[in-house]
Design a protein around this motif. Structure first.
Motif, PDB file in Angstrom:
ATOM      1  N   HIS A 226       0.328  -0.985  -0.042  1.00 32.96           N
ATOM      2  CA  HIS A 226      -0.082  -0.297  -0.097  1.00 32.96           C
ATOM      3  C   HIS A 226       0.801   1.270   0.080  1.00 32.96           C
ATOM      4  O   HIS A 226       0.527   2.128  -0.420  1.00 32.96           O
ATOM      5  CB  HIS A 226      -0.624  -0.155   1.166  1.00 32.96           C
ATOM      6  CG  HIS A 226      -1.595  -1.447   1.045  1.00 32.96           C
ATOM      7  ND1 HIS A 226      -2.518  -1.533   2.492  1.00 32.96           N
ATOM      8  CD2 HIS A 226      -2.092  -2.168   0.540  1.00 32.96           C
ATOM      9  CE1 HIS A 226      -3.620  -2.568   2.720  1.00 32.96           C
ATOM     10  NE2 HIS A 226      -3.012  -2.951   0.904  1.00 32.96           N
ATOM     11  N   GLU A 229       2.311   1.423  -3.421  1.00 28.92           N
ATOM     12  CA  GLU A 229       1.446   2.340  -4.677  1.00 28.92           C
ATOM     13  C   GLU A 229       1.083   3.610  -4.346  1.00 28.92           C
ATOM     14  O   GLU A 229      -0.146   3.790  -5.103  1.00 28.92           O
ATOM     15  CB  GLU A 229       0.221   1.179  -4.527  1.00 28.92           C
ATOM     16  CG  GLU A 229       1.126  -0.232  -4.996  1.00 28.92           C
ATOM     17  CD  GLU A 229       0.364  -0.978  -5.536  1.00 28.92           C
ATOM     18  OE1 GLU A 229      -0.454  -1.099  -4.489  1.00 28.92           O
ATOM     19  OE2 GLU A 229       0.228  -2.598  -5.201  1.00 28.92           O
ATOM     20  N   ASP A 231      -1.299   3.999  -2.295  1.00 24.75           N
ATOM     21  CA  ASP A 231      -2.910   3.881  -2.556  1.00 24.75           C
ATOM     22  C   ASP A 231      -2.669   3.643  -0.955  1.00 24.75           C
ATOM     23  O   ASP A 231      -2.963   2.556  -0.629  1.00 24.75           O
ATOM     24  CB  ASP A 231      -3.022   2.461  -2.940  1.00 24.75           C
ATOM     25  CG  ASP A 231      -4.181   2.684  -3.104  1.00 24.75           C
ATOM     26  OD1 ASP A 231      -5.209   3.095  -2.523  1.00 24.75           O
ATOM     27  OD2 ASP A 231      -5.750   1.580  -4.415  1.00 24.75           O
ATOM     28  N   TYR A 232      -3.642   4.145  -0.097  1.00 19.75           N
ATOM     29  CA  TYR A 232      -4.225   3.895   1.552  1.00 19.75           C
ATOM     30  C   TYR A 232      -6.228   4.374   1.627  1.00 19.75           C
ATOM     31  O   TYR A 232      -6.370   4.400   2.183  1.00 19.75           O
ATOM     32  CB  TYR A 232      -4.150   5.327   2.019  1.00 19.75           C
ATOM     33  CG  TYR A 232      -2.428   5.553   2.159  1.00 19.75           C
ATOM     34  CD1 TYR A 232      -0.993   5.239   2.440  1.00 19.75           C
ATOM     35  CD2 TYR A 232      -1.779   6.278   1.025  1.00 19.75           C
ATOM     36  CE1 TYR A 232       0.034   4.877   2.855  1.00 19.75           C
ATOM     37  CE2 TYR A 232      -0.211   6.433   1.445  1.00 19.75           C
ATOM     38  CZ  TYR A 232       0.670   5.593   1.984  1.00 19.75           C
ATOM     39  OH  TYR A 232       2.204   6.225   1.897  1.00 19.75           O
ATOM     40  N   THR A 233      -6.064   2.947   0.016  1.00 19.87           N
ATOM     41  CA  THR A 233      -7.609   3.271   0.561  1.00 19.87           C
ATOM     42  C   THR A 233      -7.872   2.170   1.421  1.00 19.87           C
ATOM     43  O   THR A 233      -7.243   1.350   1.479  1.00 19.87           O
ATOM     44  CB  THR A 233      -8.330   2.509  -1.045  1.00 19.87           C
ATOM     45  OG1 THR A 233      -7.992   3.342  -2.336  1.00 19.87           O
ATOM     46  CG2 THR A 233      -9.429   2.303  -0.984  1.00 19.87           C
ATOM     47  N   GLU A 280      -7.479   6.293   6.575  1.00 19.98           N
ATOM     48  CA  GLU A 280      -7.267   5.870   6.248  1.00 19.98           C
ATOM     49  C   GLU A 280      -6.326   4.423   5.589  1.00 19.98           C
ATOM     50  O   GLU A 280      -6.779   4.739   7.043  1.00 19.98           O
ATOM     51  CB  GLU A 280      -5.855   6.586   5.473  1.00 19.98           C
ATOM     52  CG  GLU A 280      -6.117   8.587   4.935  1.00 19.98           C
ATOM     53  CD  GLU A 280      -5.310   9.144   4.699  1.00 19.98           C
ATOM     54  OE1 GLU A 280      -4.231   8.274   3.614  1.00 19.98           O
ATOM     55  OE2 GLU A 280      -5.453  10.136   4.583  1.00 19.98           O
ATOM     56  N   ASP A 281      -6.385   3.761   5.276  1.00 18.38           N
ATOM     57  CA  ASP A 281      -5.384   2.613   5.384  1.00 18.38           C
ATOM     58  C   ASP A 281      -4.302   2.331   6.474  1.00 18.38           C
ATOM     59  O   ASP A 281      -4.592   3.765   6.406  1.00 18.38           O
ATOM     60  CB  ASP A 281      -4.555   1.911   4.213  1.00 18.38           C
ATOM     61  CG  ASP A 281      -4.444   0.918   4.583  1.00 18.38           C
ATOM     62  OD1 ASP A 281      -5.364  -0.757   4.163  1.00 18.38           O
ATOM     63  OD2 ASP A 281      -3.257   0.704   4.520  1.00 18.38           O
ATOM     64  N   GLN A 299       3.498   8.246  -4.610  1.00 16.37           N
ATOM     65  CA  GLN A 299       2.561   8.403  -5.290  1.00 16.37           C
ATOM     66  C   GLN A 299       1.453   7.394  -5.686  1.00 16.37           C
ATOM     67  O   GLN A 299       2.129   6.798  -6.484  1.00 16.37           O
ATOM     68  CB  GLN A 299       2.779   9.894  -5.942  1.00 16.37           C
ATOM     69  CG  GLN A 299       3.761  10.835  -4.835  1.00 16.37           C
ATOM     70  CD  GLN A 299       2.884  11.241  -2.930  1.00 16.37           C
ATOM     71  OE1 GLN A 299       1.233  11.959  -3.208  1.00 16.37           O
ATOM     72  NE2 GLN A 299       3.395  10.658  -2.590  1.00 16.37           N
ATOM     73  N   LYS A 300       0.487   7.476  -5.619  1.00 19.32           N
ATOM     74  CA  LYS A 300      -0.426   6.579  -5.964  1.00 19.32           C
ATOM     75  C   LYS A 300      -0.357   7.241  -7.544  1.00 19.32           C
ATOM     76  O   LYS A 300      -0.552   8.073  -8.132  1.00 19.32           O
ATOM     77  CB  LYS A 300      -2.185   6.725  -5.613  1.00 19.32           C
ATOM     78  CG  LYS A 300      -2.820   5.697  -6.425  1.00 19.32           C
ATOM     79  CD  LYS A 300      -3.812   5.917  -5.796  1.00 19.32           C
ATOM     80  CE  LYS A 300      -5.043   5.179  -6.162  1.00 19.32           C
ATOM     81  NZ  LYS A 300      -6.462   4.804  -5.744  1.00 19.32           N
TER      82      LYS A 300
END
Length: 302
Positions: A226, A229, A231-233, A280-281, A299-300
């Motif tokens: 995460h 990537e 990406d902290y979805t 966030e994740d 960064q994503k």
């Protein structure tokens, strides 16, 4: 399956949706309920049956699994207006799967027993992916009668069902220990990655090496991508561990038992949430270190 019991799932989030869909795939008739319209639509699109209310779900189901967020929501579903305690038939089974203070499930068990309803203290682990595959772990405790009444439903929603004792509370105790370790491991993974980046290591190479070395943990392997990537979805959010490690620390205080590692990790999640990353994740703990050290995180990609 030759088990004709109908399963109700209250809470169709990442874990609840996965549990419900995996049960359907294994031949269990399944009814879902969620306050979110999007969650209901997703479940219906997968072929699931929807209940109009708790009372409607109770009238249709023999076993009900609660995959809600916390103890407050669990109590509302069980004992609130038109809650399951008042609407389930005698002999039905409630499986409570939220992570909660282990002193609460025995109280819920006793109240439901007064109405002839069985109770299984059954928190779960494994994440959304394993839930969807029917491979999550259930840490269960309850009376032999409760397990018998649940029939094959537990096996339909899980890869592993650990029967940990005949009293509610033991399942939640084991889940509490799991969350202690998970929370500390995620915080340690974020700290270690930030240290490596600050010292000049390439983060992707660092990740690959650690995953093939003795320092690797399941949480390191699962959460660091995460970070890589950007990406902290939120598959599991920072705020979840603010809650869960809070439960761990509260329980330890009652036992007069010191938990310095859990306390330090809890402060990291609190600091990350205070900085605005609570939803966030949980890998966003790395942002706390990045802010301290002036690190530029990956960064994503657009």
């Amino acid at each position: 399956m030759n088990d004709a019991k109908v399963l109700g799932v209250v809470g169709l989030g990442s874990m609840g949706y996965g549990a419900a869909v995996s049960a359907m795939k294994r031949g269990v008739s399944t009814v879902g309920l969620d306050s979110s319209a999007a969650a209901r639509e997703r479940f219906a699109a997968a072929g699931g049956q929807l209940a109009a209310s708790l009372a409607d779900l109770a009238a249709r189901c023999d076993v009900v699994q609660l995959l809600v967020v916390n103890a407050m929501q669990t109590e509302a579903v069980l004992f609130g207006e038109q809650g399951l305690a008042a609407t389930l038939r005698r002999g039905a089974v409630v499986i409570a799967s939220a992570t909660v203070d282990p002193t609460l499930p025995p109280q819920w068990e006793a109240k439901l027993a007064e109405r002839g309803i069985h109770f299984i203290d059954g928190p779960v682990s494994g994440g959304a992916k394993k839930a969807a595959e029917g491979q999550m772990t259930v840490m269960a405790s309850g009376t032999p009668e409760a397990f018998a009444a649940a029939g094959a439903v537990l096996d339909a929603i899980a890869g592993k069902v650990y029967k940990l004792g005949d009293k509610a509370g033991i399942g939640s105790t084991v889940k509490m220990v799991n969350q202690h370790l998970a929370g500390v491991h995620i915080a340690a993974a974020c700290e270690a990655m930030a240290l490596g980046m600050r010292a000049g290591a390439d983060p992707a190479s660092l990740y690959e090496v650690i995953c093939n070395s003795a320092g690797m943990s399941w949480m390191f392997q699962n959460r660091v991508p995460h970070i890589l990537e950007g990406d902290y979805t939120p598959l599991s959010s920072v705020n979840i561990f603010v809650k869960d490690l809070g439960i761990v620390l509260d329980a330890a205080r009652k036992l007069a038992f010191p938990l310095p590692l859990a306390a330090a990790a809890h402060q990291l999640y609190l600091a990350t949430a205070a900085a605005g990353h609570g939803n966030e994740d949980d890998a966003a703990v790395v942002k706390f270190y990045a802010a301290l050290a002036g690190l530029e995180l990956p960064q994503k990609k657009a």
